[in-house]
Design an enzyme around this catalytic site. Structure first.
Site, PDB file in Angstrom:
ATOM      1  N   LYS A   1       0.846  -1.204   0.000  1.00 26.52           N
ATOM      2  CA  LYS A   1       0.000   0.000   0.000  1.00 26.52           C
ATOM      3  C   LYS A   1       0.884   1.259   0.000  1.00 26.52           C
ATOM      4  CE  LYS A   1      -3.899  -2.330   2.118  1.00 26.52           C
ATOM      5  NZ  LYS A   1      -4.540  -2.782   3.353  1.00 26.52           N
TER       6      LYS A   1
ATOM      7  N   GLN B   1      -4.275  -0.960   9.496  1.00 26.94           N
ATOM      8  CA  GLN B   1      -4.316  -2.325   8.966  1.00 26.94           C
ATOM      9  C   GLN B   1      -4.970  -3.270   9.981  1.00 26.94           C
ATOM     10  OE1 GLN B   1      -3.315  -3.321   5.798  1.00 26.94           O
ATOM     11  NE2 GLN B   1      -4.191  -5.286   6.342  1.00 26.94           N
TER      12      GLN B   1
ATOM     13  N   ASP C   1     -10.733   3.482   4.166  1.00 30.10           N
ATOM     14  CA  ASP C   1     -11.154   2.075   4.161  1.00 30.10           C
ATOM     15  C   ASP C   1     -12.682   1.973   4.129  1.00 30.10           C
ATOM     16  OD1 ASP C   1      -9.708  -0.214   3.912  1.00 30.10           O
ATOM     17  OD2 ASP C   1      -9.261  -0.461   6.048  1.00 30.10           O
TER      18      ASP C   1
END
Ligand code: NAP
Length: 299
Positions: free
Chosen positions: A53, A97, A120
């Protein structure tokens, strides 16, 4: 023979669009999209995801900030970091994460992220905007957003008259995917572990999306001939044919059996996976445009 939906190619064209949108924003307003990625602990899979990422963010021309915290990080320390990123004007997107180590409360961390920086798409405000049909100001969870783009490559943007079945009802994927398909006028069935006659339900689907986490669960006779099959599952299984102790990735669909029946199908790997990271970048550039008071690009 089904059309193989090449997620790598579709993701590459999304990334091209992100790169040009990034250059345009920098040229017009002197703003570089900023993405902060937070990793807690040393889980190898999470480390690999976070690394790719951050790398992709740099490739897109973003300011990329990676925070790697030790396994024993306290809730308070993590919340303080997120609060600092919320307040940092050079950061437009924050990704923590998941999964976090067991002693940490993920939900509290996710809900602390400002909704406009929640790239997200997991904040209740963003989930609510998706549920109420506000696609202009919310941010959509990356894997469902990417999966919908793959559906669009085969079925177009209007899914009127089509039956869609989503297997799985998680907040991360199943629920937002069902809502996205509904927003495009599909008739949506959400199936899960308590559904009766899963093969029968699936066999009526023009669009079948599997997000379960069970290797090769969906069999050929579950697939309506000509259906568009989107396989979200990522399962690592033993692959003795590759040598002792070797493994391989498979999806939730029995690809070899389903492919001859389907009209189009995503492979695993190389289908949905590359779209997830591309949509994370897309959400970051969208967040940066909105912060600058400009109309965000659509993907
Ligand atoms: P999850 O939170 O574990 O949800 C799994 C869902 O599958 C649940 O709703 C569960 O039903 C349902 N389910 C479990 N067993 C079932 C069965 N036998 N029949 C029907 N439904 C069943 O998983 P997730 O986060 O949604 O992820 C699903 C899969 O997608 C995983 O393999 C994950 O690795 C993969 N994934 C891939 C990406 C990507 O980038 N490609 C991103 C996210 C997830 P209940 O609700 O009734 O328990």
């Amino acid at each position: 023979m089904a059309t193989i939906i090449n997620g790598k190619d579709v993701a590459a064209s999304v990334i091209d669009q992100i790169k040009s949108s990034t250059l345009a924003l920098e040229a017009s307003d002197g703003i570089k999209p900023g993405l902060a990625v937070v990793l807690v602990g040393a889980d190898p899979a999470s480390q690999a995801y976070v690394g790719s990422k951050s790398k992709m963010a740099k490739e897109c021309g973003f300011k990329s900030a990676q925070y790697s915290l030790p396994e024993n990080t306290t809730q308070e320390a993590l919340m303080t970091l997120v609060a600092g990123l919320n307040a940092d004007p050079s950061i437009h997107g924050i990704l923590v994460q998941l999964p976090l180590p067991k002693h940490l409360n993920s939900e509290a961390v996710i809900q602390l992220i400002l909704p406009e920086k929640d790239v997200d798409g997991l904040h209740v405000v963003n989930a609510g905007k998706l549920a109420t049909g506000d696609s202009e100001t919310g941010l959509i969870s990356c894997t469902p957003a990417g999966s919908l783009i793959l559906v669009r490559t085969i079925r177009g943007d209007d899914l009127s008259g089509l039956n869609a079945v989503v297997i799985g009802r998680s907040n991360l994927f199943g629920k937002p995917m069902g809502q996205l398909l509904l927003s495009k006028n599909a008739t949506v069935t959400m199936a899960h572990s308590r559904s009766k006659d899963l093969p029968g339900i699936c066999s009526k689907a023009d669009i079948l999306v599997a997000a379960v986490g069970r290797p090769e669960m969906v069999k050929a006779d579950w697939v309506k001939p000509g259906a568009t099959v989107i396989d979200v599952g990522i399962n690592r299984v033993p692959a003795p044919e590759k040598g002792e102790g070797k493994t391989k990735l498979v999806g939730d669909c029995d690809y070899a059996a389903c492919e001859p029946v389907a009209g189009a199908i995503t492979p695993v790997p190389g289908g949905v996976g590359p779209m997830t990271i591309a949509m994370l970048m897309a959400n970051t550039v969208i967040a940066a445009y909105r912060k600058a008071g400009k109309k965000a690009p659509s993907f």
